[in-house]
Design an enzyme around this catalytic site. Structure first.
Site, PDB file in Angstrom:
ATOM      1  N   SER A 124       7.908  18.308  32.885  1.00  0.00           N
ATOM      2  CA  SER A 124       8.211  18.319  31.463  1.00  0.00           C
ATOM      3  C   SER A 124       9.181  19.444  31.143  1.00  0.00           C
ATOM      4  O   SER A 124       9.170  20.497  31.798  1.00  0.00           O
ATOM      5  CB  SER A 124       6.895  18.533  30.710  1.00  0.00           C
ATOM      6  OG  SER A 124       7.143  18.939  29.392  1.00  0.00           O
ATOM      7  N   TYR A 149      -1.533  23.009  28.841  1.00  0.00           N
ATOM      8  CA  TYR A 149      -0.835  21.817  29.363  1.00  0.00           C
ATOM      9  C   TYR A 149       0.449  22.238  30.076  1.00  0.00           C
ATOM     10  O   TYR A 149       0.720  21.843  31.211  1.00  0.00           O
ATOM     11  CB  TYR A 149      -0.515  20.844  28.214  1.00  0.00           C
ATOM     12  CG  TYR A 149       0.510  19.796  28.595  1.00  0.00           C
ATOM     13  CD1 TYR A 149       0.148  18.711  29.381  1.00  0.00           C
ATOM     14  CD2 TYR A 149       1.843  19.909  28.200  1.00  0.00           C
ATOM     15  CE1 TYR A 149       1.098  17.750  29.752  1.00  0.00           C
ATOM     16  CE2 TYR A 149       2.794  18.962  28.567  1.00  0.00           C
ATOM     17  CZ  TYR A 149       2.412  17.889  29.344  1.00  0.00           C
ATOM     18  OH  TYR A 149       3.356  16.954  29.714  1.00  0.00           O
ATOM     19  N   LYS A 153       1.848  22.127  34.267  1.00  0.00           N
ATOM     20  CA  LYS A 153       3.121  21.604  34.809  1.00  0.00           C
ATOM     21  C   LYS A 153       3.814  22.681  35.650  1.00  0.00           C
ATOM     22  O   LYS A 153       4.338  22.392  36.732  1.00  0.00           O
ATOM     23  CB  LYS A 153       4.047  21.137  33.679  1.00  0.00           C
ATOM     24  CG  LYS A 153       3.539  19.927  32.917  1.00  0.00           C
ATOM     25  CD  LYS A 153       3.529  18.661  33.758  1.00  0.00           C
ATOM     26  CE  LYS A 153       2.980  17.466  33.018  1.00  0.00           C
ATOM     27  NZ  LYS A 153       2.599  16.345  33.879  1.00  0.00           N
TER      28      LYS A 153
HETATM   29  P1  NAD Z   1      -0.249   8.483  29.347  1.00  0.00           P
HETATM   30  O1  NAD Z   1      -1.463   9.215  28.932  1.00  0.00           O
HETATM   31  O2  NAD Z   1       0.187   7.307  28.557  1.00  0.00           O
HETATM   32  O3  NAD Z   1      -0.362   8.044  30.877  1.00  0.00           O
HETATM   33  C1  NAD Z   1      -1.112   8.769  31.817  1.00  0.00           C
HETATM   34  C2  NAD Z   1      -1.998   7.775  32.546  1.00  0.00           C
HETATM   35  O4  NAD Z   1      -2.765   8.483  33.540  1.00  0.00           O
HETATM   36  C3  NAD Z   1      -3.015   7.096  31.626  1.00  0.00           C
HETATM   37  O5  NAD Z   1      -2.972   5.693  31.846  1.00  0.00           O
HETATM   38  C4  NAD Z   1      -4.370   7.678  32.040  1.00  0.00           C
HETATM   39  O6  NAD Z   1      -5.409   6.753  31.875  1.00  0.00           O
HETATM   40  C5  NAD Z   1      -4.113   8.014  33.490  1.00  0.00           C
HETATM   41  N1  NAD Z   1      -4.929   9.110  34.038  1.00  0.00           N
HETATM   42  C6  NAD Z   1      -5.123  10.354  33.535  1.00  0.00           C
HETATM   43  N2  NAD Z   1      -5.924  11.052  34.357  1.00  0.00           N
HETATM   44  C7  NAD Z   1      -6.247  10.241  35.407  1.00  0.00           C
HETATM   45  C8  NAD Z   1      -7.028  10.392  36.576  1.00  0.00           C
HETATM   46  N3  NAD Z   1      -7.671  11.532  36.832  1.00  0.00           N
HETATM   47  N4  NAD Z   1      -7.117   9.359  37.435  1.00  0.00           N
HETATM   48  C9  NAD Z   1      -6.490   8.173  37.178  1.00  0.00           C
HETATM   49  N5  NAD Z   1      -5.730   7.973  36.091  1.00  0.00           N
HETATM   50  C10 NAD Z   1      -5.606   8.996  35.214  1.00  0.00           C
HETATM   51  O7  NAD Z   1       0.941   9.571  29.415  1.00  0.00           O
HETATM   52  P2  NAD Z   1       2.507   9.355  29.582  1.00  0.00           P
HETATM   53  O8  NAD Z   1       3.153   9.665  28.292  1.00  0.00           O
HETATM   54  O9  NAD Z   1       2.780   8.069  30.240  1.00  0.00           O
HETATM   55  O10 NAD Z   1       2.825  10.562  30.559  1.00  0.00           O
HETATM   56  C11 NAD Z   1       2.833  10.399  31.960  1.00  0.00           C
HETATM   57  C12 NAD Z   1       3.101  11.753  32.588  1.00  0.00           C
HETATM   58  O11 NAD Z   1       4.328  12.282  32.079  1.00  0.00           O
HETATM   59  C13 NAD Z   1       2.034  12.801  32.291  1.00  0.00           C
HETATM   60  O12 NAD Z   1       1.848  13.591  33.449  1.00  0.00           O
HETATM   61  C14 NAD Z   1       2.660  13.629  31.193  1.00  0.00           C
HETATM   62  O13 NAD Z   1       2.180  14.951  31.207  1.00  0.00           O
HETATM   63  C15 NAD Z   1       4.129  13.587  31.581  1.00  0.00           C
HETATM   64  N6  NAD Z   1       5.024  13.833  30.446  1.00  0.00           N
HETATM   65  C16 NAD Z   1       4.936  13.039  29.336  1.00  0.00           C
HETATM   66  C17 NAD Z   1       5.771  13.305  28.235  1.00  0.00           C
HETATM   67  C18 NAD Z   1       5.668  12.466  26.990  1.00  0.00           C
HETATM   68  O14 NAD Z   1       6.223  12.869  25.966  1.00  0.00           O
HETATM   69  N7  NAD Z   1       5.016  11.304  27.021  1.00  0.00           N
HETATM   70  C19 NAD Z   1       6.686  14.364  28.289  1.00  0.00           C
HETATM   71  C20 NAD Z   1       6.756  15.138  29.439  1.00  0.00           C
HETATM   72  C21 NAD Z   1       5.940  14.854  30.523  1.00  0.00           C
HETATM   73  N1  UFG Z   2       6.844  16.930  14.520  1.00  0.00           N
HETATM   74  C1  UFG Z   2       6.685  16.932  13.152  1.00  0.00           C
HETATM   75  N2  UFG Z   2       5.602  16.259  12.642  1.00  0.00           N
HETATM   76  C2  UFG Z   2       4.718  15.586  13.424  1.00  0.00           C
HETATM   77  C3  UFG Z   2       4.905  15.590  14.822  1.00  0.00           C
HETATM   78  C4  UFG Z   2       5.981  16.289  15.338  1.00  0.00           C
HETATM   79  O1  UFG Z   2       7.456  17.523  12.423  1.00  0.00           O
HETATM   80  O2  UFG Z   2       3.754  15.014  12.893  1.00  0.00           O
HETATM   81  C5  UFG Z   2       7.998  17.644  15.079  1.00  0.00           C
HETATM   82  C6  UFG Z   2       7.609  18.782  15.994  1.00  0.00           C
HETATM   83  O3  UFG Z   2       7.390  19.961  15.243  1.00  0.00           O
HETATM   84  C7  UFG Z   2       8.831  18.877  16.916  1.00  0.00           C
HETATM   85  C8  UFG Z   2       9.328  17.434  16.993  1.00  0.00           C
HETATM   86  O4  UFG Z   2       8.740  16.748  15.881  1.00  0.00           O
HETATM   87  O5  UFG Z   2       9.815  19.648  16.300  1.00  0.00           O
HETATM   88  C9  UFG Z   2       8.906  16.732  18.270  1.00  0.00           C
HETATM   89  O6  UFG Z   2       7.494  16.904  18.424  1.00  0.00           O
HETATM   90  P1  UFG Z   2       6.652  16.091  19.490  1.00  0.00           P
HETATM   91  O7  UFG Z   2       5.229  16.521  19.337  1.00  0.00           O
HETATM   92  O8  UFG Z   2       6.962  14.654  19.416  1.00  0.00           O
HETATM   93  O9  UFG Z   2       7.255  16.599  20.872  1.00  0.00           O
HETATM   94  P2  UFG Z   2       7.336  18.079  21.480  1.00  0.00           P
HETATM   95  O10 UFG Z   2       8.787  18.355  21.706  1.00  0.00           O
HETATM   96  O11 UFG Z   2       6.586  19.047  20.698  1.00  0.00           O
HETATM   97  O12 UFG Z   2       6.538  17.872  22.838  1.00  0.00           O
HETATM   98  C10 UFG Z   2       6.935  16.905  23.796  1.00  0.00           C
HETATM   99  C11 UFG Z   2       5.719  16.388  24.564  1.00  0.00           C
HETATM  100  C12 UFG Z   2       5.103  17.485  25.382  1.00  0.00           C
HETATM  101  C13 UFG Z   2       6.126  18.180  26.224  1.00  0.00           C
HETATM  102  C14 UFG Z   2       7.308  18.593  25.390  1.00  0.00           C
HETATM  103  C15 UFG Z   2       8.404  19.130  26.232  1.00  0.00           C
HETATM  104  O13 UFG Z   2       4.750  15.908  23.670  1.00  0.00           O
HETATM  105  O14 UFG Z   2       4.174  16.905  26.253  1.00  0.00           O
HETATM  106  O15 UFG Z   2       7.822  17.477  24.676  1.00  0.00           O
HETATM  107  O16 UFG Z   2       8.703  18.174  27.202  1.00  0.00           O
HETATM  108  F1  UFG Z   2       5.580  19.274  26.774  1.00  0.00           F
END
Ligand code: NAD
Ligand code: UFG
Length: 337
Positions: A124, A149, A153
């Site tokens: 991330s 969190y 990472k």
């Molecule tokens: P998500 O929660 O939709 O998907 C994660 C999946 O992993 C889920 O289906 C959950 O059931 C499964 N899971 C969790 N723990 C488990 C375990 N112990 N065993 C088996 N399955 C398990 O999340 P996502 O948005 O698809 O994110 C995927 C990855 O990308 C995560 O590692 C997250 O931290 C990372 N990431 C996501 C974002 C974002 O904005 N979505 C940003 C940066 C990084």
């Molecule tokens: N925001 C609002 N109102 C809301 C939700 C979000 O104003 O109800 C704003 C936040 O303050 C931020 C922007 O929208 O400025 C984006 O917020 P998100 O929560 O969608 O995303 P972040 O950038 O805070 O976090 C995301 C992922 C994290 C990851 C991070 C960096 O959720 O898992 O990007 O990769 F760590």
């Protein structure tokens, strides 16, 4: 290649499953459905018209994982399985450290046992911390995380680097995601936040559909052109495509490679609200509220490396992201969960 998708039923994993199948790779999905629904598996099959094996299992259950590796000839692993809610991680840090780090260690141990050497990791932008300046480049040092969190990472990246130093056959590709939004064009898969969404786009779509009354924009007094925070939003299908390119790149690679996956173009919170309104012909009820603890003012990627080394180019723009997010939100009620 036959790729095991740990957490493959989740938001990013399910879109990656579709792109891998469409690129003629085979997949095996392992998910405990702690943050996803088993019906996603059928919808991936419906979109791709392809079949694959899926297992309901916790990645931390080593015996079960060994059984899965025994039953399938796995060429590589993509590790999506993790807990990902930044706010929740400050309230239950131990659950975050336990789940995120244990899944990584268990996968690495079982991979070593079965001589599987390709590992792609969902990292991330949060690892850049507060210390680095935008645009973030992969050669910048990892910063200090603003949440447990984020620390998981940072720690997992360190674990992967150490593992690759010790096992020189290992190829690790760390993908640092920026802000994925949007959904597959079929609108059969998308993000399924549990409870009130933490992230901006699902909050916006839930206000648009009337599940939530009003969006609060967290802070209007940042040092940005409109006072709201800027992020690098990327269509989830583009993010999924980056995994296919990483899988193909990993074939002939050893050691660790790190790639930012973003567009390189920042948009503010207000830009997103306005773009969503314009793309979908809707009005979003919003107010400017206080800043959210832990938020950075700015986060966006330097994307030169992924463009040059993987040849990655995004295909979807902000209009697609806004339209697909909205179409998915409207379709959720039609999908039997
Ligand atoms: P998500 O929660 O939709 O998907 C994660 C999946 O992993 C889920 O289906 C959950 O059931 C499964 N899971 C969790 N723990 C488990 C375990 N112990 N065993 C088996 N399955 C398990 O999340 P996502 O948005 O698809 O994110 C995927 C990855 O990308 C995560 O590692 C997250 O931290 C990372 N990431 C996501 C974002 C974002 O904005 N979505 C940003 C940066 C990084
Ligand atoms: N925001 C609002 N109102 C809301 C939700 C979000 O104003 O109800 C704003 C936040 O303050 C931020 C922007 O929208 O400025 C984006 O917020 P998100 O929560 O969608 O995303 P972040 O950038 O805070 O976090 C995301 C992922 C994290 C990851 C991070 C960096 O959720 O898992 O990007 O990769 F760590």
């Amino acid at each position: 290649m036959n790729i095991l998708l740990a957490g493959g039923a989740g938001y990013i994993g399910s879109h990656t499953a579709v792109e891998l199948l469409n690129s003629d790779h085979d997949i095996v999905v392992v998910d405990n459905y702690s943050n996803s629904d088993p019906s996603v598996i059928d919808r991936i099959k419906e979109i791709t018209k392809k079949d694959f094996k899926s297992y309901e299992a916790d990645i931390r259950d080593k015996k079960n994982l060994e059984k899965i590796f025994k039953e399938n000839k796995i060429d590589g692993v993509i590790h999506f399985a993790g807990l990902k809610a930044v706010g929740e991680s400050t309230k239950m840090p131990l659950a975050y450290y336990r789940n995120n780090i244990d899944t990584t260690l268990t996968l690495l141990e079982v991979m070593e046992e079965f001589k599987v050497n390709k590992f792609i990791f969902s990292s991330s932008a949060t690892v850049y911390g507060e210390e680095n300046k935008v645009p973030y480049g992969e050669d910048m040092p990892r910063g200090k995380a603003t949440s447990p969190y984020g620390w998981t990472k940072i720690m997992m990246e360190q674990i992967l680097e150490d593992a690759a130093r010790a096992n020189t056959d290992l190829s690790v590709i760390i993908l640092r995601y920026f802000n994925p939004i949007g959904a597959h064009k079929s609108h059969l898969i998308g993000e399924l936040p549990s409870g009130i969404p933490n992230n901006l786009m699902p909050y916006v779509t839930q206000v648009a559909i009337g599940k939530l009354p009003k969006l609060t924009i967290y802070g209007g007094d940042y040092d940005t052109p409109d006072g709201t925070c800027r992020r690098d939003y990327i269509h989830v299908v583009d993010l999924a495509r980056a995994h296919v390119m990483a899988v193909e790149y990993a074939k002939d690679k050893k050691g660790v490679d790190i790639f930012n996956v973003g567009t390189g173009s920042p948009y503010s919170v207000l830009d997103i609200v306005k773009a969503f309104e314009k793309a979908n012909g809707l009005k979003i009820n919003y107010e400017i509220g206080d800043r959210r603890a832990g938020d950075l003012q700015d986060s966006w990627a330097d994307v030169q490396k992924i463009e040059k080394v993987l040849g990655f180019k995004t295909q979807y723009d902000l209009v697609d992201m806004c339209k697909d997010s909205w179409e998915w939100e409207k379709n959720i009620k039609n999908i039997s969960l």
